[in-house]
Motif scaffolding. Structure first.
Motif, PDB file in Angstrom:
ATOM      1  N   SER A 332       0.843  -1.196   0.000  1.00  0.00           N
ATOM      2  CA  SER A 332       0.000   0.000   0.000  1.00  0.00           C
ATOM      3  C   SER A 332       0.872   1.238   0.000  1.00  0.00           C
ATOM      4  CB  SER A 332      -0.947   0.018   1.219  1.00  0.00           C
ATOM      5  OG  SER A 332      -0.212   0.099   2.422  1.00  0.00           O
ATOM      6  N   ILE A 333       0.319   2.305  -0.587  1.00  0.00           N
ATOM      7  CA  ILE A 333       0.952   3.633  -0.583  1.00  0.00           C
ATOM      8  C   ILE A 333      -0.095   4.608  -0.062  1.00  0.00           C
ATOM      9  CG2 ILE A 333       2.081   5.430  -1.950  1.00  0.00           C
ATOM     10  CD1 ILE A 333       2.932   3.318  -3.933  1.00  0.00           C
ATOM     11  N   PRO A 334      -0.050   4.986   1.219  1.00  0.00           N
ATOM     12  CA  PRO A 334      -1.100   5.839   1.795  1.00  0.00           C
ATOM     13  C   PRO A 334      -1.258   7.172   1.074  1.00  0.00           C
ATOM     14  CG  PRO A 334       0.297   4.885   3.518  1.00  0.00           C
ATOM     15  CD  PRO A 334       0.950   4.584   2.210  1.00  0.00           C
ATOM     16  N   GLU A 335      -0.147   7.769   0.599  1.00  0.00           N
ATOM     17  CA  GLU A 335      -0.243   9.079  -0.063  1.00  0.00           C
ATOM     18  C   GLU A 335      -1.054   9.017  -1.351  1.00  0.00           C
ATOM     19  OE1 GLU A 335       3.337   9.033   2.530  1.00  0.00           O
ATOM     20  OE2 GLU A 335       2.452   7.699   1.050  1.00  0.00           O
ATOM     21  N   LEU A 336      -1.107   7.854  -2.009  1.00  0.00           N
ATOM     22  CA  LEU A 336      -1.852   7.698  -3.259  1.00  0.00           C
ATOM     23  C   LEU A 336      -3.170   6.969  -3.060  1.00  0.00           C
ATOM     24  CD1 LEU A 336       1.036   6.639  -5.696  1.00  0.00           C
ATOM     25  CD2 LEU A 336       0.226   8.930  -5.141  1.00  0.00           C
ATOM     26  N   ASP A 337      -3.464   6.598  -1.806  1.00  0.00           N
ATOM     27  CA  ASP A 337      -4.675   5.815  -1.506  1.00  0.00           C
ATOM     28  C   ASP A 337      -4.702   4.551  -2.358  1.00  0.00           C
ATOM     29  OD1 ASP A 337      -6.987   5.188  -0.212  1.00  0.00           O
ATOM     30  OD2 ASP A 337      -8.301   6.300  -1.573  1.00  0.00           O
ATOM     31  N   LEU A 338      -3.555   3.877  -2.451  1.00  0.00           N
ATOM     32  CA  LEU A 338      -3.392   2.694  -3.291  1.00  0.00           C
ATOM     33  C   LEU A 338      -3.136   1.476  -2.422  1.00  0.00           C
ATOM     34  CD1 LEU A 338      -2.925   1.235  -6.015  1.00  0.00           C
ATOM     35  CD2 LEU A 338      -0.535   1.948  -5.870  1.00  0.00           C
ATOM     36  N   GLU A 339      -3.882   0.412  -2.685  1.00  0.00           N
ATOM     37  CA  GLU A 339      -3.696  -0.856  -1.997  1.00  0.00           C
ATOM     38  C   GLU A 339      -3.606  -1.972  -3.024  1.00  0.00           C
ATOM     39  OE1 GLU A 339      -6.676  -1.573   0.894  1.00  0.00           O
ATOM     40  OE2 GLU A 339      -6.281   0.254   2.047  1.00  0.00           O
ATOM     41  N   VAL A 340      -2.618  -2.822  -2.865  1.00  0.00           N
ATOM     42  CA  VAL A 340      -2.421  -3.971  -3.746  1.00  0.00           C
ATOM     43  C   VAL A 340      -2.428  -5.220  -2.890  1.00  0.00           C
ATOM     44  CG1 VAL A 340      -0.904  -5.080  -5.427  1.00  0.00           C
ATOM     45  CG2 VAL A 340      -1.069  -2.586  -5.359  1.00  0.00           C
ATOM     46  N   GLY A 341      -3.377  -6.114  -3.127  1.00  0.00           N
ATOM     47  CA  GLY A 341      -3.506  -7.318  -2.333  1.00  0.00           C
ATOM     48  C   GLY A 341      -2.400  -8.308  -2.592  1.00  0.00           C
ATOM     49  N   PRO A 342      -2.277  -9.334  -1.750  1.00  0.00           N
ATOM     50  CA  PRO A 342      -1.195 -10.315  -1.904  1.00  0.00           C
ATOM     51  C   PRO A 342      -1.330 -11.159  -3.164  1.00  0.00           C
ATOM     52  CG  PRO A 342      -2.736 -11.018  -0.196  1.00  0.00           C
ATOM     53  CD  PRO A 342      -3.123  -9.621  -0.587  1.00  0.00           C
ATOM     54  N   HIS A 343      -2.555 -11.287  -3.715  1.00  0.00           N
ATOM     55  CA  HIS A 343      -2.742 -12.129  -4.890  1.00  0.00           C
ATOM     56  C   HIS A 343      -2.444 -11.378  -6.194  1.00  0.00           C
ATOM     57  CE1 HIS A 343      -4.629 -15.363  -2.523  1.00  0.00           C
ATOM     58  NE2 HIS A 343      -5.143 -14.389  -1.808  1.00  0.00           N
ATOM     59  N   ALA A 344      -2.319 -10.052  -6.131  1.00  0.00           N
ATOM     60  CA  ALA A 344      -2.070  -9.283  -7.355  1.00  0.00           C
ATOM     61  C   ALA A 344      -0.634  -9.476  -7.842  1.00  0.00           C
ATOM     62  CB  ALA A 344      -2.359  -7.804  -7.121  1.00  0.00           C
ATOM     63  N   LEU A 345       0.328  -9.387  -6.932  1.00  0.00           N
ATOM     64  CA  LEU A 345       1.737  -9.595  -7.275  1.00  0.00           C
ATOM     65  C   LEU A 345       2.226 -10.803  -6.491  1.00  0.00           C
ATOM     66  CD1 LEU A 345       3.071  -5.924  -7.114  1.00  0.00           C
ATOM     67  CD2 LEU A 345       2.548  -7.234  -9.172  1.00  0.00           C
ATOM     68  N   CYS A 346       2.782 -11.786  -7.177  1.00  0.00           N
ATOM     69  CA  CYS A 346       3.247 -12.999  -6.509  1.00  0.00           C
ATOM     70  C   CYS A 346       4.509 -12.689  -5.712  1.00  0.00           C
ATOM     71  CB  CYS A 346       3.515 -14.096  -7.536  1.00  0.00           C
ATOM     72  SG  CYS A 346       4.794 -13.674  -8.724  1.00  0.00           S
ATOM     73  N   GLY A 347       4.982 -13.683  -4.968  1.00  0.00           N
ATOM     74  CA  GLY A 347       6.222 -13.493  -4.241  1.00  0.00           C
ATOM     75  C   GLY A 347       7.391 -13.262  -5.180  1.00  0.00           C
ATOM     76  N   ARG A 348       8.276 -12.318  -4.820  1.00  0.00           N
ATOM     77  CA  ARG A 348       9.407 -11.993  -5.689  1.00  0.00           C
ATOM     78  C   ARG A 348      10.541 -11.395  -4.882  1.00  0.00           C
ATOM     79  NH1 ARG A 348       7.220  -8.240 -10.107  1.00  0.00           N
ATOM     80  NH2 ARG A 348       5.497  -9.744 -10.043  1.00  0.00           N
ATOM     81  N   PHE A 349      11.750 -11.539  -5.418  1.00  0.00           N
ATOM     82  CA  PHE A 349      12.946 -10.943  -4.827  1.00  0.00           C
ATOM     83  C   PHE A 349      13.402  -9.848  -5.774  1.00  0.00           C
ATOM     84  CE2 PHE A 349      17.626 -10.996  -3.939  1.00  0.00           C
ATOM     85  CZ  PHE A 349      17.523 -10.495  -2.652  1.00  0.00           C
ATOM     86  N   THR A 350      13.292  -8.585  -5.348  1.00  0.00           N
ATOM     87  CA  THR A 350      13.537  -7.449  -6.228  1.00  0.00           C
ATOM     88  C   THR A 350      14.010  -6.270  -5.378  1.00  0.00           C
ATOM     89  OG1 THR A 350      12.493  -5.982  -7.862  1.00  0.00           O
ATOM     90  CG2 THR A 350      11.086  -6.815  -6.104  1.00  0.00           C
ATOM     91  N   THR A 351      13.841  -5.070  -5.892  1.00  0.00           N
ATOM     92  CA  THR A 351      14.156  -3.846  -5.160  1.00  0.00           C
ATOM     93  C   THR A 351      12.881  -3.025  -4.986  1.00  0.00           C
ATOM     94  OG1 THR A 351      14.667  -2.628  -7.200  1.00  0.00           O
ATOM     95  CG2 THR A 351      16.494  -3.786  -6.113  1.00  0.00           C
ATOM     96  N   VAL A 352      12.993  -1.942  -4.222  1.00  0.00           N
ATOM     97  CA  VAL A 352      11.837  -1.052  -4.055  1.00  0.00           C
ATOM     98  C   VAL A 352      11.409  -0.485  -5.411  1.00  0.00           C
ATOM     99  CG1 VAL A 352      11.060   1.131  -3.046  1.00  0.00           C
ATOM    100  CG2 VAL A 352      12.417  -0.462  -1.676  1.00  0.00           C
ATOM    101  N   GLU A 353      12.391  -0.107  -6.229  1.00  0.00           N
ATOM    102  CA  GLU A 353      12.065   0.395  -7.562  1.00  0.00           C
ATOM    103  C   GLU A 353      11.399  -0.692  -8.404  1.00  0.00           C
ATOM    104  OE1 GLU A 353      14.253   2.718 -11.310  1.00  0.00           O
ATOM    105  OE2 GLU A 353      15.441   1.801  -9.688  1.00  0.00           O
TER     106      GLU A 353
END
Length: 454
Positions: A332-353
């Motif tokens: 979630s990003i509170p400033e954008l009122d954005l929420e992404v559930g756990p099923h939308a993006l699978c588990g991954r090893f990446t960076t913040v970007e």
């Protein structure tokens, strides 16, 4: 279905096969397959057209259209071509205005639709899967009830009068004089109701996931191994267990590309993340369409407490933090009122970007570009542009990662990697009953499991 043989160029190299499911567009007329089939109205020969395609905001589907030139009978259906999801889905929509009747609804063959206010329930398999709207569901129900009404008025006048009264109640639903609820339950998890405020959350739309029962799994053709067969297996003693060190070794196994369904290989490796735990990293690269995916599975169990990370993004270094997002972690990003559930993006090893780019691509790739109105398109375009401002550090945000299983990790930029820095906040919290229910922990027996129940 007709198929096109792969041609071999003069150089001797075999041409790569085209993806089976492509993004839906107007240039797919060459991919339509026509089959002669019997008309269920006049029993003459009609034509069925099949089109495998990908629907934005959904998955791979097969669209079917039938038309009979003799009697004019037509029929349209949709069948899901994607895999059955891990959990079933419950969607509740509060219809408060006429505009809500235009929300798009994608429902599979395994979905059940109900409107409690008028005691309407459309059970599983009573209607084929389709891409429609809220109003379309009501109209199709009215058309089904009105069928053979003239004959029924002669033979059974009381029953016909009762149906006419009920159809009138359904007609009033389209005026939305009073709000009503549309409930959609799909045990396969392959159904969807449009959110016009996407990517922001919709207060009128509530989505929950549930674990299927054994009976529901059997309805979908998912059967567990027979208990009698399990007793035939000889248990292996602890000292006979094979010992194999998989660290540093890359394993490969065949699979299908999640984008075009072409055969490819998945690489899997067990690795140890410092100050965290062992994880299994899986990466797939499709040689046909070039699609790349990486997925992370936790090598350990569920932690005693959930974890919540809050990362403030102000500098380039904040975008380069390593992130291990598990498949149970929501963003979630509170400033954008954005929420992404756990099923939308699978588990991954990446960076913040990498997470921000994946969120933007998910929103951009699953939006109805071809059928959305101009106002909605502009609203979405402005929202997607905010991600570009975040990448340029022109806007300060806070990225929140919440994982009730506790299997998510965010790198610290402090001198001591085991301690969070000034821009990283780590909170441990006790899971609620609903969190344990979704993780399947409430029904899990961890003590005395070796003893037989009476």
């Amino acid at each position: 279905m007709s198929s096109t043989a792969a041609s071999i160029p003069e150089g001797g190299e075999t041409a790569r096969p085209e993806p089976i499911f492509r993004e839906i567009n107007a240039q797919q007329t060459d991919e339509v397959v026509e089959i002669e089939s019997a008309c269920m109205a006049c029993f003459q020969t009609g034509t069925t057209r099949l089109l495998p395609t990908k629907i934005p905001f959904f998955r791979e589907v097969v669209l079917m259209s039938f038309r009979c030139e003799h009697c004019g009978h037509t029929n349209n259906e949709m069948q899901s071509a994607s895999e059955i999801q891990k959990s079933g889905i419950n969607i509740e929509l509060q219809v408060k205005s006429v505009a809500d009747l235009n929300r798009r609804v994608v429902r599979s063959d395994n979905s059940c639709v109900s409107i409690p206010e008028v005691e309407l329930e459309i059970p599983v398999q009573s209607q084929k899967g389709e891409v429609t709207t809220v109003e379309g569901i009501i109209e199709r129900t009215i058309a089904g009830l009105s069928q053979d009404q003239e004959k029924r008025r002669i033979d059974h006048p009381e029953a016909a009068a009762s149906i006419d009264a009920y159809v009138e109640r359904l007609q009033k639903l389209k005026e939305v004089t009073t709000p009503f609820r549309l409930l959609l339950e799909d045990i396969s998890g392959n159904s969807f109701i449009e959110n016009p405020l996407a990517p922001a959350t919709d207060p009128q739309l509530k989505t929950t996931y549930f674990t299927r029962s054994q009976q529901q799994n059997e309805q979908l053709g998912l059967y567990e191994q027979n208990h009698e067969e399990q007793h035939l297996l000889k248990p292996i003693a602890e000292d006979e267990w094979p010992i194999e060190n998989l660290h540093g070794e890359v394993l490969q196994f065949p699979t299908n590309c999640p984008n075009c369904q072409a055969p490819c290989e998945t690489n899997m490796k067990l690795t140890n993340i410092p100050h965290f735990k062992e994880v299994v990293i899986m990466a797939t690269v499709c040689g046909t369409c070039g699609h790349k995916t990486n997925e992370v599975k936790s090598g350990g169990g569920v932690e005693p407490q959930g974890v919540r990370f809050k990362v403030q993004i102000t500098t380039k270094e904040d975008l380069t933090r390593d992130v291990l997002k598990s498949e149970t972690c929501s963003l979630s990003i509170p400033e954008l009122d954005l929420e992404v559930g756990p099923h939308a993006l699978c588990g991954r090893f990446t960076t913040v970007e990498g997470l921000l780019v994946a969120m933007r691509d998910q929103l951009d790739g699953t939006f109805f570009h071809d059928s959305a109105d101009e106002t909605t398109k502009q609203q979405m375009e402005r929202f997607l542009n905010t991600f570009d401002d975040i990448m340029k550090l022109e806007r300060v945000i806070t990225l929140v990662l919440e994982d009730p299983a506790g299997n998510t990790y965010v790198q610290s930029l402090s001198d001591d990697d085991s301690e969070p820095d000034d821009k990283l906040t780590v909170e441990r919290y006790d899971r609620t009953f609903e969190d344990n229910e979704e993780l399947g922990l409430n029904d899990m027996k961890t003590e005395g499991y070796e003893q037989k129940e009476a």
